[in-house]
Enzyme design. Sequence first.
Site, PDB file in Angstrom:
ATOM      1  N   VAL A 100      23.221  -2.438 -37.479  1.00 43.09           N
ATOM      2  CA  VAL A 100      24.203  -3.162 -36.656  1.00 43.09           C
ATOM      3  C   VAL A 100      23.471  -3.976 -35.585  1.00 43.09           C
ATOM      4  CG1 VAL A 100      26.213  -2.934 -35.135  1.00 43.09           C
ATOM      5  CG2 VAL A 100      25.960  -1.419 -37.110  1.00 43.09           C
TER       6      VAL A 100
ATOM      7  N   ARG B 125      29.862  -6.812 -20.739  1.00 40.64           N
ATOM      8  CA  ARG B 125      30.269  -7.740 -21.796  1.00 40.64           C
ATOM      9  C   ARG B 125      31.753  -7.632 -22.150  1.00 40.64           C
ATOM     10  NH1 ARG B 125      26.916 -10.027 -25.111  1.00 40.64           N
ATOM     11  NH2 ARG B 125      28.391  -9.761 -26.792  1.00 40.64           N
TER      12      ARG B 125
ATOM     13  N   LYS C  75      35.637   5.223 -23.331  1.00 38.41           N
ATOM     14  CA  LYS C  75      35.351   4.005 -22.560  1.00 38.41           C
ATOM     15  C   LYS C  75      35.686   2.765 -23.381  1.00 38.41           C
ATOM     16  CE  LYS C  75      30.908   2.497 -22.435  1.00 38.41           C
ATOM     17  NZ  LYS C  75      30.722   1.122 -22.931  1.00 38.41           N
ATOM     18  N   ASN C  76      35.158   2.716 -24.587  1.00 35.13           N
ATOM     19  CA  ASN C  76      35.302   1.468 -25.359  1.00 35.13           C
ATOM     20  C   ASN C  76      36.720   1.236 -25.870  1.00 35.13           C
ATOM     21  OD1 ASN C  76      32.657   0.954 -24.871  1.00 35.13           O
ATOM     22  ND2 ASN C  76      31.918   1.493 -26.917  1.00 35.13           N
TER      23      ASN C  76
ATOM     24  N   CYS D 167      21.944  -8.992 -23.313  1.00 34.72           N
ATOM     25  CA  CYS D 167      22.051  -7.610 -22.857  1.00 34.72           C
ATOM     26  C   CYS D 167      20.704  -6.962 -23.055  1.00 34.72           C
ATOM     27  CB  CYS D 167      23.168  -6.879 -23.566  1.00 34.72           C
ATOM     28  SG  CYS D 167      22.682  -6.026 -25.035  1.00 34.72           S
TER      29      CYS D 167
ATOM     30  N   ARG E 207      23.128 -10.535 -28.523  1.00 35.24           N
ATOM     31  CA  ARG E 207      24.553 -10.177 -28.689  1.00 35.24           C
ATOM     32  C   ARG E 207      25.475 -11.402 -28.510  1.00 35.24           C
ATOM     33  NH1 ARG E 207      26.147  -4.780 -25.722  1.00 35.24           N
ATOM     34  NH2 ARG E 207      27.799  -4.734 -27.239  1.00 35.24           N
ATOM     35  N   PRO E 208      25.526 -12.248 -29.532  1.00 39.84           N
ATOM     36  CA  PRO E 208      26.291 -13.489 -29.426  1.00 39.84           C
ATOM     37  C   PRO E 208      27.807 -13.268 -29.387  1.00 39.84           C
ATOM     38  CG  PRO E 208      25.500 -13.159 -31.666  1.00 39.84           C
ATOM     39  CD  PRO E 208      24.903 -12.063 -30.846  1.00 39.84           C
ATOM     40  N   VAL E 209      28.552 -14.333 -28.985  1.00 38.08           N
ATOM     41  CA  VAL E 209      30.019 -14.297 -29.028  1.00 38.08           C
ATOM     42  C   VAL E 209      30.543 -15.466 -29.873  1.00 38.08           C
ATOM     43  CG1 VAL E 209      30.443 -13.018 -26.883  1.00 38.08           C
ATOM     44  CG2 VAL E 209      30.131 -15.497 -26.791  1.00 38.08           C
ATOM     45  N   ASP E 210      29.677 -15.996 -30.736  1.00 35.94           N
ATOM     46  CA  ASP E 210      30.051 -17.163 -31.551  1.00 35.94           C
ATOM     47  C   ASP E 210      31.294 -16.894 -32.404  1.00 35.94           C
ATOM     48  OD1 ASP E 210      28.251 -15.320 -32.825  1.00 35.94           O
ATOM     49  OD2 ASP E 210      28.137 -16.683 -34.530  1.00 35.94           O
ATOM     50  N   LEU E 211      31.422 -15.660 -32.904  1.00 38.53           N
ATOM     51  CA  LEU E 211      32.569 -15.360 -33.783  1.00 38.53           C
ATOM     52  C   LEU E 211      33.880 -15.353 -33.001  1.00 38.53           C
ATOM     53  CD1 LEU E 211      31.006 -12.487 -35.913  1.00 38.53           C
ATOM     54  CD2 LEU E 211      31.545 -14.808 -36.684  1.00 38.53           C
TER      55      LEU E 211
ATOM     56  N   ARG F 198      27.944   4.295 -16.191  1.00 43.58           N
ATOM     57  CA  ARG F 198      28.798   3.299 -16.846  1.00 43.58           C
ATOM     58  C   ARG F 198      29.626   3.930 -17.956  1.00 43.58           C
ATOM     59  NH1 ARG F 198      26.009  -2.165 -18.587  1.00 43.58           N
ATOM     60  NH2 ARG F 198      28.156  -2.394 -19.231  1.00 43.58           N
TER      61      ARG F 198
ATOM     62  N   ASP G  42      26.051   3.568 -31.828  1.00 47.60           N
ATOM     63  CA  ASP G  42      26.062   4.150 -30.480  1.00 47.60           C
ATOM     64  C   ASP G  42      25.569   5.603 -30.463  1.00 47.60           C
ATOM     65  OD1 ASP G  42      26.964   1.782 -29.452  1.00 47.60           O
ATOM     66  OD2 ASP G  42      29.065   2.368 -29.391  1.00 47.60           O
TER      67      ASP G  42
HETATM   68  N1  EPU Z   1      28.136 -10.398 -33.637  1.00 48.16           N
HETATM   69  C1  EPU Z   1      27.888 -11.733 -33.878  1.00 48.16           C
HETATM   70  N2  EPU Z   1      28.705 -12.666 -33.288  1.00 48.16           N
HETATM   71  C2  EPU Z   1      29.729 -12.324 -32.465  1.00 48.16           C
HETATM   72  C3  EPU Z   1      29.987 -10.965 -32.234  1.00 48.16           C
HETATM   73  C4  EPU Z   1      29.175 -10.017 -32.834  1.00 48.16           C
HETATM   74  O1  EPU Z   1      26.971 -12.067 -34.609  1.00 48.16           O
HETATM   75  O2  EPU Z   1      30.417 -13.222 -31.968  1.00 48.16           O
HETATM   76  C5  EPU Z   1      27.294  -9.364 -34.263  1.00 48.16           C
HETATM   77  C6  EPU Z   1      26.494  -8.557 -33.246  1.00 48.16           C
HETATM   78  O3  EPU Z   1      25.302  -9.209 -32.869  1.00 48.16           O
HETATM   79  C7  EPU Z   1      26.255  -7.266 -33.999  1.00 48.16           C
HETATM   80  C8  EPU Z   1      27.520  -7.120 -34.835  1.00 48.16           C
HETATM   81  O4  EPU Z   1      28.140  -8.393 -34.857  1.00 48.16           O
HETATM   82  O5  EPU Z   1      25.150  -7.375 -34.844  1.00 48.16           O
HETATM   83  C9  EPU Z   1      28.518  -6.115 -34.335  1.00 48.16           C
HETATM   84  O6  EPU Z   1      28.779  -6.333 -32.943  1.00 48.16           O
HETATM   85  P1  EPU Z   1      30.220  -6.073 -32.313  1.00 48.16           P
HETATM   86  O7  EPU Z   1      30.796  -7.383 -31.923  1.00 48.16           O
HETATM   87  O8  EPU Z   1      30.990  -5.191 -33.225  1.00 48.16           O
HETATM   88  O9  EPU Z   1      29.862  -5.285 -30.985  1.00 48.16           O
HETATM   89  P2  EPU Z   1      30.609  -5.359 -29.591  1.00 48.16           P
HETATM   90  O10 EPU Z   1      32.048  -5.532 -29.780  1.00 48.16           O
HETATM   91  O11 EPU Z   1      29.902  -6.321 -28.712  1.00 48.16           O
HETATM   92  C10 EPU Z   1      31.152  -2.815 -29.408  1.00 48.16           C
HETATM   93  C11 EPU Z   1      30.862  -1.708 -28.441  1.00 48.16           C
HETATM   94  C12 EPU Z   1      29.392  -1.337 -28.498  1.00 48.16           C
HETATM   95  C13 EPU Z   1      29.059  -0.931 -29.934  1.00 48.16           C
HETATM   96  C14 EPU Z   1      29.449  -2.034 -30.910  1.00 48.16           C
HETATM   97  C15 EPU Z   1      29.256  -1.649 -32.374  1.00 48.16           C
HETATM   98  C16 EPU Z   1      32.422  -2.038 -26.625  1.00 48.16           C
HETATM   99  C17 EPU Z   1      32.661  -2.448 -25.225  1.00 48.16           C
HETATM  100  N3  EPU Z   1      31.180  -2.154 -27.081  1.00 48.16           N
HETATM  101  O12 EPU Z   1      30.337  -3.913 -29.004  1.00 48.16           O
HETATM  102  O13 EPU Z   1      29.246  -0.212 -27.651  1.00 48.16           O
HETATM  103  O14 EPU Z   1      27.684  -0.681 -30.038  1.00 48.16           O
HETATM  104  O15 EPU Z   1      30.831  -2.386 -30.726  1.00 48.16           O
HETATM  105  O16 EPU Z   1      30.012  -0.540 -32.698  1.00 48.16           O
HETATM  106  O17 EPU Z   1      33.334  -1.589 -27.303  1.00 48.16           O
HETATM  107  C18 EPU Z   1      28.083   1.223 -26.187  1.00 48.16           C
HETATM  108  O18 EPU Z   1      29.147   1.819 -25.984  1.00 48.16           O
HETATM  109  O19 EPU Z   1      26.975   1.698 -25.809  1.00 48.16           O
HETATM  110  C19 EPU Z   1      28.103  -0.058 -26.874  1.00 48.16           C
HETATM  111  C20 EPU Z   1      27.119  -0.915 -26.803  1.00 48.16           C
END
Ligand code: EPU
Length: 422
Positions: free
Chosen positions: A331, A94, A22-23, A118, A123-127, A401, A309
């Site tokens: 994480v 997301r 999926k991811n 969520c 789960r921010p997107v600031d980065l 999902r 996960d």
């Molecule tokens: N983070 C920030 N700022 C950002 C983005 C991330 O601080 O702008 C932090 C997050 O809060 C977290 C860390 O960085 O502490 C890692 O988050 P990441 O961005 O890697 O996670 P993601 O891309 O939102 C994906 C998977 C998740 C999986 C995580 C970690 C998808 C669609 N989602 O999420 O999968 O847990 O990577 O491996 O690929 C799931 O499948 O159940 C799931 C939640």
Amino acid sequence: MDKFIIEGPTPLIGTIPVSGSKNAAMPLMAAALLANSPTTLNLIPRLKDIYTFKKVIEETGTSVNFNEDANSMVLDPANLNNTEAPYELVRRMRASFYMLGALIGNAGEAKVSLPGGCAWGPRPVDLHLKGFEEMGINIELDQGYVYASIKNSTVEGGDFTLNPSSVGATINLVLGAVKRAEKFIIRNAAKEPDVVLLCKMLAEMGADIEGIGTDTLTIRKVDELKGIEYSNDPDRIETGTFMIAAAMHPESDLTLTGCRPEQLGKFPDSFKKLGVDFKIDGTEIRIKSTANLQPVSVTTKIYPGFPTDLQAQWATLMTQANGTSVVTDTVYFDRFSYVPELNRLGGKLRVEKNKVTIQGKTILSGASVMSTDLRASVSLVMAAMVAKGKSEILRIYHLDRGYEQLEKKLNDVGASIQRVPQ
Ligand code: EPU
């Protein structure tokens, strides 16, 4: 809405084919928007999240043809004429936020809803946003939407360090940079197989990405990317989930086919310590469980570390181990919504900050439980399959999902799971 009725305990005996990831699939679908001709993707799982993302992509005018029987999808962005990803769709999932990078790449502009919170935290997107700004993209926020634009058709690029490393931000920035940035460096980039697969696909389409598979990616823009035929990876989290599910019952003897064991990172190291009989043979993994399951403490880390996960599933498995173990999530700090529900089934789990201590072995017995996210839900299914008597798992839409044909796959190897209206 449906629920599961599960009768236990049942060992899992037989063979389960692993589905496409999926991811990993969603970034590949987003990448197709960058091509100047149609893209064919194979091994795309039939999952609610994939259908949601298909809808988000179709909103733009891109045609998406999903041949469900063949798990194959053709995407053609020739008629892309709308650069908006609306709140109504993005809030459901997301990963829709990948449209920001994909639309910057395709059109040089985007209006994408912020994803919001969520089930287990902010789960921010600031980065993602800071990275685009560093690249030279103009980013503005207004009424819950991100507006991205560029003055000319290209930007200079820059040098951006992700802290913490982020799968989503790496994917979004790569998608945005490949056709726009003169030179963009991403440091501390995620190395998860999903990111590597996307970069390899983009390279095959014609992108210039240096350092694929390492934590420093250097991207130099190219003017054109061509559509290709490309295969998704099997789902490593589904693989790990079924490995853990097999270990939970002492009489299980389960073979998983179509796996890529090398993508499990360090997970097999922890798995081996359980004392189960565990063999990898090419793309097959066989697990014969044991009555004397050892407690194994784990700490989640970014790839190749133990995946977050699989955190909930592992803590669930530890209820069946002979002794006490600790599962720590570094994480996500608050991903423990399954704990009270597991305790209702008879588990002895205690959460303290980002750690859960599990006292094993406990005899689980059937109850009604519900869950708040995908991995929590599958953990409750696993617990119910070894619990004595009948369990009800409510809100199973979470499972739809992310696990393709879950009850069929498990029933085929001996589980007793019935889907009924809730
Ligand atoms: N983070 C920030 N700022 C950002 C983005 C991330 O601080 O702008 C932090 C997050 O809060 C977290 C860390 O960085 O502490 C890692 O988050 P990441 O961005 O890697 O996670 P993601 O891309 O939102 C994906 C998977 C998740 C999986 C995580 C970690 C998808 C669609 N989602 O999420 O999968 O847990 O990577 O491996 O690929 C799931 O499948 O159940 C799931 C939640």
